[in-house]
Scaffold this motif. Structure first.
Motif, PDB file in Angstrom:
ATOM      1  N   ASP A  41       0.831  -1.208   0.000  1.00 38.71           N
ATOM      2  CA  ASP A  41       0.000   0.000   0.000  1.00 38.71           C
ATOM      3  C   ASP A  41       0.866   1.258   0.000  1.00 38.71           C
ATOM      4  O   ASP A  41       0.487   2.284   0.554  1.00 38.71           O
ATOM      5  CB  ASP A  41      -0.932  -0.024   1.218  1.00 38.71           C
ATOM      6  CG  ASP A  41      -1.947   1.118   1.183  1.00 38.71           C
ATOM      7  OD1 ASP A  41      -2.394   1.472   0.072  1.00 38.71           O
ATOM      8  OD2 ASP A  41      -2.257   1.663   2.257  1.00 38.71           O
ATOM      9  N   GLY A  42       2.053   1.169  -0.590  1.00 35.73           N
ATOM     10  CA  GLY A  42       2.924   2.328  -0.657  1.00 35.73           C
ATOM     11  C   GLY A  42       3.977   2.351   0.431  1.00 35.73           C
ATOM     12  O   GLY A  42       4.045   1.476   1.294  1.00 35.73           O
ATOM     13  N   GLU A  43       4.814   3.394   0.386  1.00 35.87           N
ATOM     14  CA  GLU A  43       5.925   3.504   1.336  1.00 35.87           C
ATOM     15  C   GLU A  43       5.477   4.175   2.640  1.00 35.87           C
ATOM     16  O   GLU A  43       4.720   5.141   2.635  1.00 35.87           O
ATOM     17  CB  GLU A  43       7.065   4.301   0.716  1.00 35.87           C
ATOM     18  CG  GLU A  43       7.717   3.590  -0.464  1.00 35.87           C
ATOM     19  CD  GLU A  43       8.845   4.393  -1.079  1.00 35.87           C
ATOM     20  OE1 GLU A  43       9.770   3.773  -1.635  1.00 35.87           O
ATOM     21  OE2 GLU A  43       8.806   5.642  -1.007  1.00 35.87           O
ATOM     22  N   LYS A  44       5.986   3.644   3.743  1.00 36.50           N
ATOM     23  CA  LYS A  44       5.691   4.172   5.072  1.00 36.50           C
ATOM     24  C   LYS A  44       7.005   4.501   5.769  1.00 36.50           C
ATOM     25  O   LYS A  44       8.082   4.042   5.377  1.00 36.50           O
ATOM     26  CB  LYS A  44       4.924   3.154   5.927  1.00 36.50           C
ATOM     27  CG  LYS A  44       3.787   2.428   5.216  1.00 36.50           C
ATOM     28  CD  LYS A  44       2.640   3.331   4.867  1.00 36.50           C
ATOM     29  CE  LYS A  44       1.519   2.564   4.159  1.00 36.50           C
ATOM     30  NZ  LYS A  44       0.461   3.471   3.653  1.00 36.50           N
ATOM     31  N   ILE A  45       6.907   5.299   6.817  1.00 35.11           N
ATOM     32  CA  ILE A  45       8.045   5.595   7.679  1.00 35.11           C
ATOM     33  C   ILE A  45       7.740   5.066   9.063  1.00 35.11           C
ATOM     34  O   ILE A  45       6.699   5.384   9.643  1.00 35.11           O
ATOM     35  CB  ILE A  45       8.331   7.110   7.761  1.00 35.11           C
ATOM     36  CG1 ILE A  45       8.716   7.670   6.390  1.00 35.11           C
ATOM     37  CG2 ILE A  45       9.435   7.392   8.778  1.00 35.11           C
ATOM     38  CD1 ILE A  45      10.037   7.182   5.860  1.00 35.11           C
ATOM     39  N   LEU A  46       8.645   4.257   9.589  1.00 31.71           N
ATOM     40  CA  LEU A  46       8.527   3.775  10.969  1.00 31.71           C
ATOM     41  C   LEU A  46       9.582   4.507  11.783  1.00 31.71           C
ATOM     42  O   LEU A  46      10.763   4.498  11.431  1.00 31.71           O
ATOM     43  CB  LEU A  46       8.756   2.267  11.055  1.00 31.71           C
ATOM     44  CG  LEU A  46       8.642   1.671  12.470  1.00 31.71           C
ATOM     45  CD1 LEU A  46       7.197   1.696  12.963  1.00 31.71           C
ATOM     46  CD2 LEU A  46       9.190   0.237  12.497  1.00 31.71           C
ATOM     47  N   LYS A  47       9.151   5.163  12.844  1.00 31.32           N
ATOM     48  CA  LYS A  47      10.085   5.912  13.688  1.00 31.32           C
ATOM     49  C   LYS A  47      10.078   5.334  15.100  1.00 31.32           C
ATOM     50  O   LYS A  47       9.028   5.012  15.664  1.00 31.32           O
ATOM     51  CB  LYS A  47       9.696   7.390  13.751  1.00 31.32           C
ATOM     52  CG  LYS A  47      10.635   8.228  14.616  1.00 31.32           C
ATOM     53  CD  LYS A  47      10.286   9.708  14.575  1.00 31.32           C
ATOM     54  CE  LYS A  47       9.034  10.019  15.362  1.00 31.32           C
ATOM     55  NZ  LYS A  47       8.779  11.469  15.456  1.00 31.32           N
ATOM     56  N   ASN A  48      11.275   5.194  15.652  1.00 28.01           N
ATOM     57  CA  ASN A  48      11.438   4.782  17.041  1.00 28.01           C
ATOM     58  C   ASN A  48      12.138   5.910  17.790  1.00 28.01           C
ATOM     59  O   ASN A  48      13.170   6.408  17.349  1.00 28.01           O
ATOM     60  CB  ASN A  48      12.273   3.502  17.129  1.00 28.01           C
ATOM     61  CG  ASN A  48      12.606   3.114  18.564  1.00 28.01           C
ATOM     62  OD1 ASN A  48      13.771   2.943  18.911  1.00 28.01           O
ATOM     63  ND2 ASN A  48      11.589   2.985  19.382  1.00 28.01           N
ATOM     64  N   ALA A  49      11.555   6.349  18.886  1.00 27.76           N
ATOM     65  CA  ALA A  49      12.145   7.429  19.682  1.00 27.76           C
ATOM     66  C   ALA A  49      12.370   6.951  21.108  1.00 27.76           C
ATOM     67  O   ALA A  49      11.535   6.240  21.676  1.00 27.76           O
ATOM     68  CB  ALA A  49      11.240   8.655  19.680  1.00 27.76           C
ATOM     69  N   GLN A  50      13.518   7.338  21.665  1.00 24.70           N
ATOM     70  CA  GLN A  50      13.829   6.979  23.051  1.00 24.70           C
ATOM     71  C   GLN A  50      13.085   7.926  23.989  1.00 24.70           C
ATOM     72  O   GLN A  50      13.644   8.848  24.552  1.00 24.70           O
ATOM     73  CB  GLN A  50      15.343   7.043  23.284  1.00 24.70           C
ATOM     74  CG  GLN A  50      16.142   6.078  22.436  1.00 24.70           C
ATOM     75  CD  GLN A  50      15.751   4.628  22.685  1.00 24.70           C
ATOM     76  OE1 GLN A  50      15.699   4.168  23.815  1.00 24.70           O
ATOM     77  NE2 GLN A  50      15.456   3.901  21.611  1.00 24.70           N
ATOM     78  N   GLY A  87       4.706   0.700  22.296  1.00 23.03           N
ATOM     79  CA  GLY A  87       5.724   0.918  23.305  1.00 23.03           C
ATOM     80  C   GLY A  87       6.602  -0.309  23.489  1.00 23.03           C
ATOM     81  O   GLY A  87       6.101  -1.431  23.559  1.00 23.03           O
ATOM     82  N   VAL A  88       7.907  -0.078  23.562  1.00 20.39           N
ATOM     83  CA  VAL A  88       8.875  -1.139  23.853  1.00 20.39           C
ATOM     84  C   VAL A  88       9.815  -0.602  24.925  1.00 20.39           C
ATOM     85  O   VAL A  88      10.688   0.218  24.653  1.00 20.39           O
ATOM     86  CB  VAL A  88       9.680  -1.548  22.600  1.00 20.39           C
ATOM     87  CG1 VAL A  88      10.697  -2.623  22.962  1.00 20.39           C
ATOM     88  CG2 VAL A  88       8.754  -2.045  21.498  1.00 20.39           C
ATOM     89  N   GLU A  89       9.576  -1.021  26.176  1.00 27.93           N
ATOM     90  CA  GLU A  89      10.323  -0.522  27.329  1.00 27.93           C
ATOM     91  C   GLU A  89      10.217   1.007  27.384  1.00 27.93           C
ATOM     92  O   GLU A  89       9.130   1.548  27.416  1.00 27.93           O
ATOM     93  CB  GLU A  89      11.771  -1.021  27.267  1.00 27.93           C
ATOM     94  CG  GLU A  89      11.881  -2.546  27.329  1.00 27.93           C
ATOM     95  CD  GLU A  89      13.301  -3.039  27.262  1.00 27.93           C
ATOM     96  OE1 GLU A  89      14.202  -2.237  26.966  1.00 27.93           O
ATOM     97  OE2 GLU A  89      13.511  -4.246  27.500  1.00 27.93           O
ATOM     98  N   ASP A  90      11.380   1.713  27.364  1.00 23.84           N
ATOM     99  CA  ASP A  90      11.342   3.175  27.473  1.00 23.84           C
ATOM    100  C   ASP A  90      11.444   3.856  26.110  1.00 23.84           C
ATOM    101  O   ASP A  90      11.977   4.963  25.981  1.00 23.84           O
ATOM    102  CB  ASP A  90      12.486   3.674  28.372  1.00 23.84           C
ATOM    103  CG  ASP A  90      12.196   3.426  29.836  1.00 23.84           C
ATOM    104  OD1 ASP A  90      11.003   3.368  30.205  1.00 23.84           O
ATOM    105  OD2 ASP A  90      13.151   3.274  30.615  1.00 23.84           O
TER     106      ASP A  90
END
Length: 349
Positions: A41-50, A87-90
């Motif tokens: 379904d097209g390009e996505k952006i996955l962002k992970n922030a601390q 959410g993954v830990e902090d």
């Protein structure tokens, strides 16, 4: 470790109803990592922030609120369970559409004018925001006095440090200007006790609006039809004037002087979309008069925050900011003559 990271990434992507075709790491710096996710379904952006998931949830809810209210901003995706982030830990992950466009630059007056209009639309569309009980709100509205006092106290403390460094060129330059900056800061602090700041703060709380906190053109792209926001990096519950002040200071610092004509054009563009009252402009003027830029470079120097900076670079940065702050004073002293000019809303705004 890499295998473990890949497993976490796969489990996060499995939370979304998307068919993943390829994953590519884009950036990883300053506690934030982004991936390009190619899907059917097209390009996505996955962002992970601390950051704590509750904090990310607050930003993600604001992102969706802006999108639903019509702001040109990338669509954010919910998980199959209806969540806006994972959410993954902090730390926390968010997924949104990738939108292509050209870079928006500070030295292009036409793009700068459009950016101010976009900011005005941002503030307009932010109103009515109600965050969930699970998210962690961040706000500075009604707390400007505390912030100003803290910055002035730190400036006084650094002044004492500088007086003990008679052979340090940076400290000598700082000392030759600090008293004037302290005077301006104290004047701004006194103005916060006036009705203009108190009333706008009350009105904005009732409007349930927010600002971006650090409005930067790096978050925007030019799609030719319109400016577009790729992502919402952060938000805070505060007056729109904070975003205006931050962007204007950023632009003028790049020019190494406060350009009054450009400042008027920027404010005319903003006002054409989200008109401010004379009292609201008084609040903006108060915040512009406060020596935020000066306080910032002094804070960095005496805390040694820029490890890679040489003494010469610190001195150049201080000279640049002093030039901006001094030339800005000529602008802020003309409140009663400049606000009517802003309200003229020239055609080229």
């Amino acid at each position: 470790m890499q295998l473990e990271d890949d497993n976490i990434l796969k489990r996060v992507l499995d939370c979304y109803s998307i068919q993943v075709e390829n994953v590519k790491l884009l950036t990883s710096k300053s506690g934030r990592t982004t991936w390009l996710i190619e899907t059917s379904d097209g390009e996505k952006i996955l962002k992970n922030a601390q950051m704590k998931p509750t904090r990310m949830l607050f930003i993600a809810e604001a992102h969706e609120h802006l999108h639903n209210n019509g702001l040109p901003i990338a669509k954010i995706h919910r998980t199959t369970q209806g969540g806006l982030c994972v959410g993954v830990e902090d730390s926390a992950f968010v997924l949104y559409d990738k939108v292509d466009g050209n870079e928006v630059i500070y030295y292009d007056k036409e793009q700068l004018t459009r950016t101010m209009k976009f900011m005005a639309q941002f503030h307009t569309n932010s109103q009515g925001f109600v965050h969930s009980d699970e998210s962690k709100k961040r706000g500075r509205i009604g707390k400007w006095q505390k912030l100003y006092r803290w910055k002035l106290q730190e400036l006084e403390g650094n002044k004492s440090i500088a007086q003990g460094l008679p052979l340090d060129p940076f400290s000598l330059m700082f000392l030759s200007h600090v008293d004037k900056m302290l005077e301006r800061g104290r004047q701004s602090l006194m103005e916060l006790d006036e009705a203009a700041y108190q009333n706008w703060s009350k009105e904005w709380i009732e409007a349930k609006g927010f600002c971006q906190q650090d409005f930067t053109m790096a978050r925007l792209i030019d799609t030719e039809d319109d400016l577009f926001m790729r992502e919402l990096h952060s938000i805070t519950i505060d007056l729109p004037s904070r975003d205006i002040r931050m962007l204007m200071n950023k632009v003028m610092k790049k020019l190494s002087i406060w350009d009054t004509d450009l400042a008027i054009q920027m404010l005319q563009a903003y006002d054409s979309i989200n008109p401010l009252t004379e009292d609201q402009y008084k609040v903006l003027w108060t915040d512009l008069k406060f020596p935020h830029l000066f306080c910032s470079i002094i804070h960095k120097y005496y805390l040694g925050q820029k490890v890679s900076w040489s003494d010469e670079k610190y001195i150049w940065a201080l000279q640049n900011i002093i030039a901006v702050e001094n030339s800005k004073a000529e602008f802020t002293d003309q409140f009663h003559s400049l606000v009517p000019l802003i309200k003229e809303k020239k055609e080229d705004s």
